[in-house]
Design an enzyme around this catalytic site. Sequence first.
Site, mmCIF file in Angstrom:
data_model
loop_
_atom_site.group_PDB
_atom_site.id
_atom_site.type_symbol
_atom_site.label_atom_id
_atom_site.label_comp_id
_atom_site.label_asym_id
_atom_site.label_seq_id
_atom_site.Cartn_x
_atom_site.Cartn_y
_atom_site.Cartn_z
ATOM 1 C CB CYS A 77 -0.884 -0.033 1.244
ATOM 2 S SG CYS A 77 -1.858 1.456 1.482
ATOM 3 C CB CYS A 80 2.356 3.018 5.739
ATOM 4 S SG CYS A 80 1.018 3.421 6.851
ATOM 5 C CB CYS A 163 -6.494 2.028 6.672
ATOM 6 S SG CYS A 163 -5.115 3.119 6.986
ATOM 7 C CD GLN A 302 -3.042 20.485 10.181
ATOM 8 O OE1 GLN A 302 -2.553 19.358 10.032
ATOM 9 N NE2 GLN A 302 -2.444 21.578 9.755
ATOM 10 C CE1 TYR A 331 -0.905 29.868 0.318
ATOM 11 C CE2 TYR A 331 0.173 31.122 2.060
ATOM 12 C CZ TYR A 331 0.066 30.779 0.731
ATOM 13 O OH TYR A 331 0.921 31.318 -0.179
ATOM 14 C CG ASP A 418 -0.897 25.749 7.764
ATOM 15 O OD1 ASP A 418 -0.103 24.978 7.191
ATOM 16 O OD2 ASP A 418 -1.802 25.344 8.522
ATOM 17 C CB CYS A 445 2.430 19.975 5.085
ATOM 18 S SG CYS A 445 1.841 20.781 3.596
HETATM 19 N N1 SAH Z 1 -4.316 26.775 8.318
HETATM 20 C C1 SAH Z 1 -5.355 25.836 7.990
HETATM 21 C C2 SAH Z 1 -5.246 25.262 6.565
HETATM 22 C C3 SAH Z 1 -3.894 24.820 6.108
HETATM 23 S S1 SAH Z 1 -3.858 23.807 4.648
HETATM 24 C C4 SAH Z 1 -5.416 24.726 9.006
HETATM 25 O O1 SAH Z 1 -4.496 24.507 9.773
HETATM 26 O O2 SAH Z 1 -6.453 24.053 9.062
HETATM 27 C C5 SAH Z 1 -3.531 24.930 3.366
HETATM 28 C C6 SAH Z 1 -4.745 25.701 2.914
HETATM 29 O O3 SAH Z 1 -4.327 26.587 1.882
HETATM 30 C C7 SAH Z 1 -5.878 24.870 2.327
HETATM 31 O O4 SAH Z 1 -7.071 25.201 2.978
HETATM 32 C C8 SAH Z 1 -5.910 25.288 0.842
HETATM 33 O O5 SAH Z 1 -7.211 25.289 0.302
HETATM 34 C C9 SAH Z 1 -5.355 26.676 0.905
HETATM 35 N N2 SAH Z 1 -4.706 27.221 -0.309
HETATM 36 C C10 SAH Z 1 -4.068 26.559 -1.291
HETATM 37 N N3 SAH Z 1 -3.509 27.421 -2.171
HETATM 38 C C11 SAH Z 1 -3.812 28.668 -1.731
HETATM 39 C C12 SAH Z 1 -3.507 29.978 -2.205
HETATM 40 N N4 SAH Z 1 -2.779 30.175 -3.312
HETATM 41 N N5 SAH Z 1 -3.965 31.029 -1.506
HETATM 42 C C13 SAH Z 1 -4.695 30.850 -0.377
HETATM 43 N N6 SAH Z 1 -5.020 29.633 0.103
HETATM 44 C C14 SAH Z 1 -4.579 28.548 -0.547
#
Ligand code: SAH
Length: 514
Positions: A77, A80, A163, A302, A331, A418, A445
């Site tokens: 798979c 992992c 899983c 998350q 983000y 983020d 990430c």
């Molecule tokens: N901070 C949040 C989400 C992080 S994930 C948390 O911790 O829950 C990253 C996020 O960025 C996602 O929701 C995705 O839809 C968004 N994203 C992706 N590309 C983007 C962009 N160019 N501008 C703004 N947001 C974006």
Amino acid sequence: MKKNDIFELEITDMGTDGEGIGHYDGMTFFVKDALIGDVITARATKLKKNYGYARVEEIKTPSTFRVEPQCELHKRCGGCQIQALSYEKQLEFKNNKVRNNLMRIGGFSEAKLDSKMQPPVGADNPYRYRNKAQFPVGYDRDGNIVTGFYASRSHNIIPVEDCRLGVPQNKEILDIIKEWMNECGITPYDENTHKGLVRHVLIRYGFTSKQIMVCLVINADELEPEHRAEDTLCERLSKIDGMTSISYNINKENTNVILGKKTVCIWGRPYIEDTIHLLSYPDFTPQGTGITYQISPQSFYQVNPKQTEKLYSTALAFAGLTGNENVWDLYCGIGTISLFLSQKAKQVYGVEIVPQAIEDAKNNAKLNGITNAQFFVGKAEEVLPQFYENAKKKENITDDTASTGHTDMLRPDVIVVDPPRKGCDEKCLDTMLAMSPERIVYVSCDSATLARDLKILCEEKYELMKWQAFDQFSHTTHVETVVLLSQQKPDDTIEIDLDLDELDATSAELKATY
Ligand code: SAH
């Protein structure tokens, strides 16, 4: 050395995708499923000039870091990569991955990185941690409908019944869906012919609320109404304890992207709720009980809620808020971090590209009685520069004075980012530099794009103050990192609180002496 040659290989390192690395006959070999410390009999599968790939024929001496994995399908798979590696060693591997990227791509020195590192944060239980899973649906060789995960680097579905990273309810839900498909003559989607109906099953489980969401991704505008198929499906799924939301998502595109733009709720509510409670900040939320979020199928949330509490606590600590700050959360998804930030900030602005997530974010602010958080839908690299240009025009500020001494969101105290794996767009980074916040908190990430972005920020005007790795995705090679940057202080300025009266008195004294 020729293809298919067999040789003994000691695995002395691990690559970023979790593969074992060993050296033989002047060549470097990459071996899937071999662990650091193993001595194996290897078979060469592909040879290049200085390196090659090999397969494990036999493990002659197992590594002392080898453990018994819980899932018998872990090698096949693609979900992992390092389940057979002891958890302690997994953490060390992830921390090193971030450190290496910050060094190689970010250009930070070893000494600097070691002095700014906080110890990596591991999980209490590295199994059953995921609150979300997206199962592809297809046929096996005998024509049976199967659900599971893709094998690594392919789109062959490995049927995974239960899983160990996900919740046990997933199996019951998938069994009902397969039974329903068989009875109603509903076909799985075929990527090659672009025919068939059901592409993926998305399941979300709220760890605190115990609410369940099921969303079927389909290659059509609706489920077959003439079979009343919806009713049969909903009737069966709704019997599961905690079932809260059943929907389908329309994705007729010929693409690898799992979700399409439109989701239709066919039973219950179009979202589930969940609460995040930061143990290290019990006073951070209105009643000390955490913040409750509504989460739609298309919104990011998350996947490891236990580790998220630790991750967000650290992001908040790094933000260093006292209650007077203006903060951008770029983000922001459904406003998860923004709403925590808002508890100790004057004003928070969140930016997110998915409109549904911003709807959730606005509702989440209301749901928790939060009035100092505002949300904007759009790309961070467009919304932030536009805001900056408009605000400058409004305040009649030129580029030269933009970064000095004016108020509010134009010159925020803190910017939190983020981004997804591809990191921040350069236009976004440029505007952050122009806005010149005192601190930047970068939640990442993907440590390679993190390192690339930090290089840009630190070459200009920021200094790496702290970095910490978090294991949000045990048994995989993915790692989350939180970084604190502060504005560089010129080396020759020493910060001292000057007491002017005392200074005057001293200079008067000096004058009197001479
Ligand atoms: N901070 C949040 C989400 C992080 S994930 C948390 O911790 O829950 C990253 C996020 O960025 C996602 O929701 C995705 O839809 C968004 N994203 C992706 N590309 C983007 C962009 N160019 N501008 C703004 N947001 C974006």
